[in-house]
Enzyme design. Structure first.
Site, short mmCIF file in Angstrom:
data_model
loop_
_atom_site.label_atom_id
_atom_site.label_comp_id
_atom_site.label_asym_id
_atom_site.label_seq_id
_atom_site.Cartn_x
_atom_site.Cartn_y
_atom_site.Cartn_z
N GLU A 10 27.57 22.63 -3.65
CA GLU A 10 28.71 22.37 -2.76
C GLU A 10 28.24 21.84 -1.40
O GLU A 10 28.78 22.18 -0.35
CB GLU A 10 29.57 23.63 -2.62
N GLU A 46 30.81 24.26 -11.82
CA GLU A 46 31.57 25.48 -11.49
C GLU A 46 33.05 25.11 -11.46
O GLU A 46 33.41 24.07 -10.90
CB GLU A 46 31.19 25.94 -10.09
#
Ligand code: BMA
Length: 391
Positions: free
Chosen positions: A203, A312
């Protein structure tokens, strides 16, 4: 004349035997393609099982998408550490194909990770998942090495401080030594190293972690990534890793690639995505977004000969009873991606707030998850055991 021929011959021989160049933060794109040509992972000294996994993951793209779950074997909703148990198995009768684990706090020499999973138990889970032919992926929410606080402490200058020449580079090396030791402790029944898809610095285009976009320049991030890979691979001789680079949601290919280190340091490309709101409009938006990002991701992966994955995903508590077939599957089904990893079933916390992303027995979306499981192109443990991904 003879000496000129000898010099030419010598150069040719040296060129042929050339080792992977040591870490160089300025390596030009033209220098990077020999691993791609041989279809080897970025670690050219990767173990046989790791190379096999890398190649088989690519082959498997045509057959379907593997389902994965974080901490699947450690705990679920309303249970912890029960031998052989898994929420995915409770609902479908089968384990996931991909198992996610997390190394946060290993750097601090803690015996348990940041979600209280003992590292010793984690090694056992990893061993059993591997023996069944499953795929292991590991994330790392490492503490902030500058402040000693958590991964979510975005103190300015943290990335700069751990780069070579920075004040905290020596601490960072010690942390990576712990990671190397852990990875090298993962062994199968014949003593072979268990391959792992390592997914650090995830991320990275968000700004909630200290390695995030607002806290370092693209060059600093790329240097951090390359230095980390090189340290584990070339200095610590860890040869059972594939490296996954993954952003959060992204708007364009340019945004995705802004901090992409380069082809020589990445095996898997992915992104993380969560649905936050319930309802038809939110569902449609999620499907549209996932389709758009997967289209870009698959094209980025094809251009670079990498493995695309949804590293994810989740919709906390999955309140929509048809979410699996009506939303998630619509987003991923049109694309050839390796796996999707549902985030952890932390369960009910002290304030009775729930955190789980995969159904447990009796939960709202459990029946629909079985339909999703029955889709021909979703792959779970029984499917991948047959594939013998390490052979
Ligand atoms: C987050 C949450 C946290 C957890 C962290 C690292 O998404 O699940 O509870 O500590 O991931 O696993």
């Amino acid at each position: 004349m003879k000496s000129i021929i000898a010099i030419i011959l010598f150069c040719l021989l040296c060129g042929g035997r050339e080792e992977k160049p040591a870490f160089n933060s300025h390596s030009a794109p033209s220098e990077i393609h020999s691993a791609v040509a041989d279809d080897l992972p970025v670690d050219r000294h990767a173990t046989k099982e790791t190379i096999n996994l890398y190649r088989n993951l690519k082959k498997l793209l045509k057959k379907g998408v593997m389902f994965g779950h974080q901490d699947d074997l450690a705990y679920g909703v309303n249970w912890k550490y029960e031998d052989g148990r898994s929420d995915v198995k409770d609902v479908t009768g089968d384990y996931p194909a991909v198992y996610g684990f997390e190394l946060g706090h290993l750097e601090a020499d803690d015996p348990v990770n940041l979600d209280s999973v003992p590292f010793d138990r984690m090694k056992e889970f990893i061993g059993s998942a591997y023996e069944r032919g499953g795929v292991i992926t590991i994330s790392w929410h490492l503490n902030n090495p500058l402040t000693g606080k958590s991964a979510w402490d975005p103190a300015p200058g943290t990335v700069a401080s751990i780069l070579p020449g920075g004040d905290k580079n020596d601490i960072y090396q010690v942390w990576l030594n712990n990671i190397a030791e852990f990875m090298l402790s993962l062994k199968g029944s014949k003593g072979e190293y268990i391959p792992v898809i390592f997914r650090p610095y995830h991320e990275l285009n968000g700004s909630w972690f200290w390695w995030g976009k607002n806290h370092c320049t693209p060059d600093q991030f790329k240097t951090l990534w390359k230095w980390t890979v090189s340290y584990l691979r070339d200095t610590k001789k860890v040869h059972n890793l594939l490296y996954a680079f993954n952003t959060d949601r992204f708007a364009t290919k340019e945004e995705y690639l802004e901090r992409y280190p380069d082809n020589e340091f990445v095996d898997v490309v992915g992104f993380d995505v969560y649905q936050r709101a319930n309802g038809e409009q939110a569902n449609t938006q999620f499907v549209t977004d996932v389709n758009r990002m997967l289209t870009d991701l698959v094209s980025i992966a094809k251009e670079r000969n990498k493995i695309p994955a949804l590293t994810e995903f989740g919709f906390n508590s999955v309140p929509d009873p048809n979410w699996w077939t009506n939303v998630l599957w619509k987003g991923i089904q049109p694309h050839q991606i390796s796996y999707v990893l549902g985030w952890r079933n932390a369960g009910f916390k002290r304030n009775n707030q729930a955190e789980y992303y995969v159904p447990y027995k009796g939960s709202t979306s459990a029946a629909d998850f079985v339909l999703f499981y029955n889709e021909k192109k979703t792959l779970f443990q029984k499917d991948v055991t047959k594939e013998k991904l390490y052979k």
